[in-house]
Design a protein around this motif. Sequence first.
Motif, mmCIF file in Angstrom:
data_model
loop_
_atom_site.group_PDB
_atom_site.id
_atom_site.type_symbol
_atom_site.label_atom_id
_atom_site.label_comp_id
_atom_site.label_asym_id
_atom_site.label_seq_id
_atom_site.Cartn_x
_atom_site.Cartn_y
_atom_site.Cartn_z
ATOM 1 N N GLY A 25 37.372 54.768 4.233
ATOM 2 C CA GLY A 25 37.041 55.686 4.380
ATOM 3 C C GLY A 25 35.589 55.843 3.925
ATOM 4 N N LYS A 26 33.960 56.766 4.115
ATOM 5 C CA LYS A 26 33.214 56.577 3.686
ATOM 6 C C LYS A 26 33.290 57.366 2.778
ATOM 7 N N ILE A 27 33.259 57.044 1.309
ATOM 8 C CA ILE A 27 32.581 57.323 -0.182
ATOM 9 C C ILE A 27 31.412 58.385 -0.233
ATOM 10 N N THR A 59 52.600 52.474 -2.826
ATOM 11 C CA THR A 59 53.298 53.130 -2.471
ATOM 12 C C THR A 59 53.656 54.087 -1.259
ATOM 13 N N LEU A 60 51.868 54.646 -1.207
ATOM 14 C CA LEU A 60 50.993 55.520 0.674
ATOM 15 C C LEU A 60 49.929 55.179 0.469
ATOM 16 N N ARG A 61 49.824 55.099 1.818
ATOM 17 C CA ARG A 61 48.942 54.599 2.181
ATOM 18 C C ARG A 61 48.311 55.689 3.506
ATOM 19 N N ILE A 62 46.632 55.739 2.609
ATOM 20 C CA ILE A 62 45.886 56.874 3.894
ATOM 21 C C ILE A 62 44.880 56.646 4.423
ATOM 22 N N ASP A 63 44.863 56.137 6.481
ATOM 23 C CA ASP A 63 44.446 56.061 6.833
ATOM 24 C C ASP A 63 42.472 56.985 6.521
ATOM 25 N N ALA A 64 41.971 56.607 6.033
ATOM 26 C CA ALA A 64 40.348 57.738 5.848
ATOM 27 C C ALA A 64 39.615 57.372 6.846
ATOM 28 N N HIS A 65 39.645 57.159 8.453
ATOM 29 C CA HIS A 65 39.152 55.920 8.951
ATOM 30 C C HIS A 65 38.104 56.638 9.587
ATOM 31 N N GLY A 66 36.885 56.987 9.308
ATOM 32 C CA GLY A 66 35.736 58.189 10.328
ATOM 33 C C GLY A 66 35.723 59.237 9.234
ATOM 34 N N LEU A 67 36.282 59.344 7.994
ATOM 35 C CA LEU A 67 36.010 60.501 7.809
ATOM 36 C C LEU A 67 35.683 60.061 5.701
ATOM 37 N N ALA A 68 35.091 61.266 5.441
ATOM 38 C CA ALA A 68 34.682 61.526 4.505
ATOM 39 C C ALA A 68 35.367 61.417 3.069
ATOM 40 N N VAL A 69 35.858 60.434 2.114
ATOM 41 C CA VAL A 69 36.181 60.713 0.633
ATOM 42 C C VAL A 69 35.752 60.952 -0.423
ATOM 43 N N ALA A 70 35.776 62.264 -0.986
ATOM 44 C CA ALA A 70 35.527 63.006 -1.962
ATOM 45 C C ALA A 70 36.169 63.696 -3.018
ATOM 46 N N PRO A 71 35.154 64.275 -4.189
ATOM 47 C CA PRO A 71 35.711 64.152 -5.701
ATOM 48 C C PRO A 71 36.031 65.739 -4.499
ATOM 49 N N VAL A 464 40.072 64.456 1.839
ATOM 50 C CA VAL A 464 39.614 63.387 2.708
ATOM 51 C C VAL A 464 39.543 64.831 3.452
ATOM 52 N N PHE A 465 37.967 64.456 4.381
ATOM 53 C CA PHE A 465 38.231 65.713 5.639
ATOM 54 C C PHE A 465 37.480 65.067 6.578
ATOM 55 N N ASP A 466 36.271 65.633 7.890
ATOM 56 C CA ASP A 466 36.182 65.255 8.823
ATOM 57 C C ASP A 466 35.090 65.900 9.388
ATOM 58 N N PRO A 467 33.311 65.032 8.305
ATOM 59 C CA PRO A 467 32.637 65.628 8.321
ATOM 60 C C PRO A 467 31.618 66.368 10.024
ATOM 61 N N ALA A 468 32.380 65.853 10.802
ATOM 62 C CA ALA A 468 32.243 66.624 12.167
ATOM 63 C C ALA A 468 32.726 67.813 12.466
ATOM 64 N N THR A 469 34.526 67.678 12.197
ATOM 65 C CA THR A 469 34.346 69.406 12.356
ATOM 66 C C THR A 469 35.015 70.132 11.846
ATOM 67 N N VAL A 470 34.503 69.630 10.152
ATOM 68 C CA VAL A 470 34.402 70.996 9.118
ATOM 69 C C VAL A 470 34.848 71.715 9.544
ATOM 70 N N ALA A 471 35.289 73.424 9.702
ATOM 71 C CA ALA A 471 34.707 74.514 9.439
ATOM 72 C C ALA A 471 35.465 75.695 8.811
ATOM 73 N N ASP A 472 34.817 77.215 8.918
ATOM 74 C CA ASP A 472 35.511 77.410 8.131
ATOM 75 C C ASP A 472 35.606 78.395 9.687
ATOM 76 N N LYS A 473 36.682 78.919 9.784
ATOM 77 C CA LYS A 473 37.177 79.875 10.963
ATOM 78 C C LYS A 473 37.611 82.001 10.306
ATOM 79 N N ALA A 474 37.783 81.655 8.952
ATOM 80 C CA ALA A 474 38.412 83.475 9.234
ATOM 81 C C ALA A 474 36.888 84.235 9.126
ATOM 82 N N THR A 475 36.896 85.029 9.461
ATOM 83 C CA THR A 475 35.724 85.803 10.033
ATOM 84 C C THR A 475 36.261 87.814 8.674
#
Length: 517
Positions: A25-27, A59-71, A464-475
């Motif tokens: 990930g991108k930390i 025990t568990l491995r999460i692939d965060a390739h291309g994604l943001a990893v943040a607190p 772990v999120f995608d900065p390119a697609t993260v979006a609010d949908k609630a209107t």
Amino acid sequence: MKIALLLLLPLVLKAQQYDLIISNGKIFDGAGNPWFASDIAVRGDTIAAIGNLRDARATLRIDAHGLAVAPGFIDIHSHGRSGIFKVPTAENYLREGVTTIIEGPDGSSPVPLAPFFDKLAKTPISINFASFVGHGSIRAAVMGLVNRQATPEELEKMKALASQAMRDGAVGLSTGLFYVPGNYANTEEVIEIAKVVGAMGGFHESHMRDETDKIIDGVKETIRIGEEGHLPTQITHHKVIGKANWGASVETLKLVEEARARGVDVTIDQYPYTASSTGISALFPQWSLEGGNKAVVERLHAPDARAKIKAAIVYSIAEGRGGGDPKNIVIVSCGFDPSLAGKSLADLTPNVTIDKAAETAMALQEKGGCSAVYHAIDEGDIERIMRSPCTMIASDGDIPVFGKEAPHPRSYGTFARVLGVYVREKHILTLQDAIRRMSSMPAQRLKFQDRGLLRPGMKADIVVFDPATVADKATFEKPHQYSVGFQDVVVNGQPVLQDGQVTPARPGRILYGPAKQ
Ligand SMILES: [Zn+2]
């Protein structure tokens, strides 16, 4: 043979040392630094390592390739205390990256706090939970809803309740000087109680006495409470309501900077929407709300009082919270008639005029009142406040039951909206700065020394999120829509959202304030 096994054992243990590794990930560490490429490992509830962990076992491995990893994000102003029992996953919050909410804002909290915390401790929840103690609730417990100053004895009782709440684990004192009964307190009363809370390590967060034409006074009072109460102070959900007042954030931010320059620890939080949400009674003059709704209804039946109340509501709709048009005021929910949710004051008023809309508002209050959304905030003020280095992000939302009522979209979208609209589209903030304002900044304010940053030894609240697609949908029209872009959310080391799916894990904890005994 036996000897060979014994020799091998340490190697086997070393190879299986982590419960979870998030790799590639991108930390974003939460401190505001640009990202760096790394893996991050968790053991138990704690971040165990950050570095190249390609050969480590987990025990568990999460692939965060291309994604943001943040607190995990910390929402320092939330109204989730009833919703958390109905929706213990707090899915609206999970899906925008929130791993901790702070309740008890606006002067309103359970008093005493301990029984509430005991009840919550028996409820398995997905996110962490903390609470302020509310000044208004303390005042109501000691004095009821009366419009007068406290006697010295009453003030002592309020200070004792505040002290007890801090020992029960409150993070600080919230005030709601706009609301009954906090509005009946003078500044000196709040300062005396704030001194008690400050001496115990807490801070003060204020829903100010005014966010419309007297907003400058509200900011000055909030600063004064910090300055004379000797504790950090925060302007919560900072906004400027009413067209005539738009632009006042130039002055409010100047006041904050001047206060900080002379040593007052004042900060701000904010949600990114051009509408607020509160009771329909917010349109009413403050004097008319004394004593609870039964007393309000009596006043509405007295012709003189009714005429005065109506004149004030007309003014509110025209110049203040109503933004000049009854269609700007939209019902969230009415206890007496659920079918009104989503209708505007204009929809509910035949041949609508501001005058007639005021009559509608009074009729709604007579039946028990409603909550509403008010569209009367300027985008320019939002962006100016967001750019202030003193501003963190907070939702002022709650935990809605999916599909029920017509809540403000901030509950579902606040954090994702800042990342999507204000970082990616408008470039108001950089990504690392926005993350800082959602993680380490509120953690520092709350004295959560073990959260808000990605470092070995810190508690493992990770998103772990995608900065390119993260979006609010609630209107405002369709509020019940989850935010998108969050792939994984980890709370205290356990995934509560994994590959986009809510898991059965309920690792959320109560986080206590600095004076907890
Ligand atoms: Zn508030």
